[in-house]
Design a protein around this motif. Structure first.
Motif, PDB file in Angstrom:
ATOM      1  N   ILE A 106       1.531  -4.393  -6.573  1.00 38.72           N
ATOM      2  CA  ILE A 106       0.875  -5.686  -6.388  1.00 38.72           C
ATOM      3  C   ILE A 106       1.853  -6.773  -6.810  1.00 38.72           C
ATOM      4  O   ILE A 106       2.296  -6.804  -7.964  1.00 38.72           O
ATOM      5  N   ASN A 107       2.193  -7.665  -5.882  1.00 38.66           N
ATOM      6  CA  ASN A 107       3.150  -8.730  -6.175  1.00 38.66           C
ATOM      7  C   ASN A 107       2.503 -10.101  -6.349  1.00 38.66           C
ATOM      8  O   ASN A 107       3.060 -10.962  -7.034  1.00 38.66           O
ATOM      9  N   LEU A 108       1.345 -10.304  -5.730  1.00 35.02           N
ATOM     10  CA  LEU A 108       0.671 -11.598  -5.775  1.00 35.02           C
ATOM     11  C   LEU A 108      -0.819 -11.408  -6.021  1.00 35.02           C
ATOM     12  O   LEU A 108      -1.374 -10.339  -5.748  1.00 35.02           O
TER      13      LEU A 108
ATOM     14  N   LEU B 187       0.838  -1.191   0.000  1.00 34.64           N
ATOM     15  CA  LEU B 187       0.000   0.000   0.000  1.00 34.64           C
ATOM     16  C   LEU B 187       0.878   1.248   0.000  1.00 34.64           C
ATOM     17  O   LEU B 187       2.093   1.183   0.212  1.00 34.64           O
ATOM     18  N   MET B 188       0.256   2.400  -0.212  1.00 40.04           N
ATOM     19  CA  MET B 188       0.960   3.664  -0.055  1.00 40.04           C
ATOM     20  C   MET B 188       1.069   4.019   1.425  1.00 40.04           C
ATOM     21  O   MET B 188       0.198   3.677   2.218  1.00 40.04           O
ATOM     22  N   LYS B 189       2.144   4.683   1.782  1.00 39.00           N
ATOM     23  CA  LYS B 189       2.270   5.200   3.142  1.00 39.00           C
ATOM     24  C   LYS B 189       1.202   6.274   3.383  1.00 39.00           C
ATOM     25  O   LYS B 189       0.726   6.913   2.431  1.00 39.00           O
ATOM     26  N   PRO B 190       0.808   6.496   4.637  1.00 41.02           N
ATOM     27  CA  PRO B 190      -0.170   7.553   4.929  1.00 41.02           C
ATOM     28  C   PRO B 190       0.310   8.906   4.402  1.00 41.02           C
ATOM     29  O   PRO B 190       1.512   9.185   4.370  1.00 41.02           O
ATOM     30  N   ASN B 191      -0.647   9.745   4.015  1.00 40.62           N
ATOM     31  CA  ASN B 191      -0.313  11.038   3.413  1.00 40.62           C
ATOM     32  C   ASN B 191      -1.196  12.133   4.025  1.00 40.62           C
ATOM     33  O   ASN B 191      -2.044  12.713   3.357  1.00 40.62           O
ATOM     34  N   PRO B 192      -1.005  12.437   5.312  1.00 40.92           N
ATOM     35  CA  PRO B 192      -1.890  13.394   5.975  1.00 40.92           C
ATOM     36  C   PRO B 192      -1.793  14.814   5.443  1.00 40.92           C
ATOM     37  O   PRO B 192      -2.736  15.607   5.597  1.00 40.92           O
TER      38      PRO B 192
ATOM     39  N   ILE C  69      -5.282  -6.891  -3.068  1.00 46.33           N
ATOM     40  CA  ILE C  69      -5.575  -6.063  -4.239  1.00 46.33           C
ATOM     41  C   ILE C  69      -6.778  -5.167  -3.976  1.00 46.33           C
ATOM     42  O   ILE C  69      -6.799  -3.988  -4.356  1.00 46.33           O
ATOM     43  N   ALA C  70      -7.782  -5.692  -3.307  1.00 47.70           N
ATOM     44  CA  ALA C  70      -8.943  -4.872  -2.955  1.00 47.70           C
ATOM     45  C   ALA C  70      -8.519  -3.696  -2.076  1.00 47.70           C
ATOM     46  O   ALA C  70      -9.013  -2.572  -2.241  1.00 47.70           O
ATOM     47  N   ALA C  71      -7.594  -3.935  -1.145  1.00 48.23           N
ATOM     48  CA  ALA C  71      -7.121  -2.865  -0.266  1.00 48.23           C
ATOM     49  C   ALA C  71      -6.352  -1.805  -1.048  1.00 48.23           C
ATOM     50  O   ALA C  71      -6.501  -0.599  -0.801  1.00 48.23           O
ATOM     51  N   VAL C  72      -5.508  -2.248  -1.996  1.00 44.81           N
ATOM     52  CA  VAL C  72      -4.766  -1.309  -2.835  1.00 44.81           C
ATOM     53  C   VAL C  72      -5.726  -0.405  -3.606  1.00 44.81           C
ATOM     54  O   VAL C  72      -5.577   0.826  -3.621  1.00 44.81           O
ATOM     55  N   VAL C  73      -6.695  -1.007  -4.251  1.00 40.26           N
ATOM     56  CA  VAL C  73      -7.605  -0.224  -5.098  1.00 40.26           C
ATOM     57  C   VAL C  73      -8.472   0.703  -4.251  1.00 40.26           C
ATOM     58  O   VAL C  73      -8.698   1.865  -4.613  1.00 40.26           O
ATOM     59  N   ALA C  74      -8.952   0.212  -3.111  1.00 41.29           N
ATOM     60  CA  ALA C  74      -9.770   1.058  -2.233  1.00 41.29           C
ATOM     61  C   ALA C  74      -8.968   2.264  -1.747  1.00 41.29           C
ATOM     62  O   ALA C  74      -9.475   3.400  -1.737  1.00 41.29           O
ATOM     63  N   GLN C  75      -7.706   2.032  -1.350  1.00 38.91           N
ATOM     64  CA  GLN C  75      -6.878   3.148  -0.891  1.00 38.91           C
ATOM     65  C   GLN C  75      -6.646   4.152  -2.017  1.00 38.91           C
ATOM     66  O   GLN C  75      -6.724   5.368  -1.820  1.00 38.91           O
ATOM     67  N   GLN C  76      -6.358   3.646  -3.206  1.00 40.36           N
ATOM     68  CA  GLN C  76      -6.122   4.533  -4.339  1.00 40.36           C
ATOM     69  C   GLN C  76      -7.346   5.410  -4.617  1.00 40.36           C
ATOM     70  O   GLN C  76      -7.226   6.618  -4.851  1.00 40.36           O
ATOM     71  N   PHE C  77      -8.517   4.815  -4.606  1.00 39.47           N
ATOM     72  CA  PHE C  77      -9.717   5.595  -4.909  1.00 39.47           C
ATOM     73  C   PHE C  77     -10.071   6.544  -3.765  1.00 39.47           C
ATOM     74  O   PHE C  77     -10.577   7.648  -4.009  1.00 39.47           O
ATOM     75  N   ASP C  78      -9.798   6.151  -2.528  1.00 39.07           N
ATOM     76  CA  ASP C  78     -10.007   7.076  -1.418  1.00 39.07           C
ATOM     77  C   ASP C  78      -9.125   8.322  -1.579  1.00 39.07           C
ATOM     78  O   ASP C  78      -9.584   9.459  -1.373  1.00 39.07           O
ATOM     79  N   GLU C  79      -7.862   8.119  -1.928  1.00 35.18           N
ATOM     80  CA  GLU C  79      -6.965   9.248  -2.154  1.00 35.18           C
ATOM     81  C   GLU C  79      -7.396  10.049  -3.385  1.00 35.18           C
ATOM     82  O   GLU C  79      -7.306  11.284  -3.400  1.00 35.18           O
TER      83      GLU C  79
END
Length: 295
Positions: free
Chosen positions: A144-146, A116-121, A152-162
């Protein structure tokens, strides 16, 4: 260029986006590839000054402003710097190149097969600076390595939240969930990623759009539903460690995607080249990547 002109250029233009956004962690490798080893600097400031000199050579090269480069992704320090006596975003726009800014703070440790990305406050403050400097959009990267569905769901959710934070500031987010080309589960990861992105896109407001920067899929054409999705302004491809020849060949198999290459764009540039040699090497790379992006 006005914001609407930049949006139309990115949406419909024939060409590609240059990735000039190497940050602190990747700058030593980029300089080494350019022919400048670590003995050439003793402080971080000197290191960044050297990489800025390379980027300024690229931005001010005559071949960079021929219309084949639609946009350029910048590192924060590059946004704050100058090229040809102008602030870098203004120098790009004067050459018809739309400026983007890398806004993530790097990658967290791997968990569930992803980083994931590091927090970005402080993102909103950076976006305010970007707006003040005439930046059109942003870019942020996860890995994404595997083919782990939860990861993958967490990666995409974080990306769209940002991305929603970025859209709220009037900027265009480039979402980059990179699938490693070294993954032993690359095709399966591509398919999970496609499903998760479509789900998140369908949840956007009717007036919202994003851009996507994706690894060229193991199965050619897999991401066509994203190219055609009404919530996507443009889909661009990263080179991901492929050589320029490999990346261009893969890109040509995926109509509708355009390049956003870094190493594949800059790999033949060297600090010791004179201006003619430098411009010829860069021009050849631009021509090859442009051809693959519009074919």
């Amino acid at each position: 260029m006005t914001n609407s002109e930049m949006r139309e250029k990115i949406k419909t233009g024939r060409g590609f986006i240059a990735a000039l956004d190497q940050s602190g962690g990747s700058t030593p490798g980029a300089l080494k590839a350019y022919g400048v080893d670590e003995q050439a600097w003793s402080t971080e400031e000197e290191m960044f000054a050297l990489i800025h000199q390379m980027r300024e050579r690229v931005i001010t090269s005559p071949c960079f402003g021929t219309g084949k480069v639609l946009g350029a992704i910048l590192f924060e320090r590059t946004m704050d710097g100058t090229a040809d006596g102008q602030p870098v975003p203004d120098a790009l726009k004067a050459r018809g190149v739309v400026p983007f800014l890398k806004v993530d703070k790097g990658l967290a440790e791997e968990a569930d097969g992803v980083q994931l990305m590091k927090p970005n406050p402080d993102l909103e403050a950076l976006l305010d600076r970007a707006n003040a400097k005439g930046i059109f959009g942003t870019k942020m990267r996860s890995v994404i390595n595997l083919a782990n569905e939860a990861g993958i769901a967490a990666v995409v959710a974080q990306q769209f939240d940002e991305a929603k934070r970025i859209l709220a500031k009037g900027l265009m987010p480039i979402i980059e969930p990179e699938v490693s080309i070294k993954s032993p589960e690359r095709d399966a990861a591509d398919r999970i990623l496609l499903s998760e992105i479509v789900r998140q896109l369908d949840g956007l407001e009717n007036d919202q759009q994003v851009m996507l920067k994706l690894t060229l899929p193991a199965e050619a054409g897999l991401f066509q539903p994203l190219v055609d999705h009404p919530k996507v302004l443009r889909v661009v491809a990263l080179s991901g460690g492929f050589s320029r020849q490999q990346a261009c060949a893969e890109l040509e198999k995926n109509p509708g995607m355009i390049a956003s290459f870094s190493r594949a764009l800059l790999s033949d540039l060297r600090a010791e080249q004179d201006e003619e040699q430098f411009d010829r090497a860069l021009g050849t790379a631009i021509d090859e990547i442009y051809s693959a992006s519009v074919s």
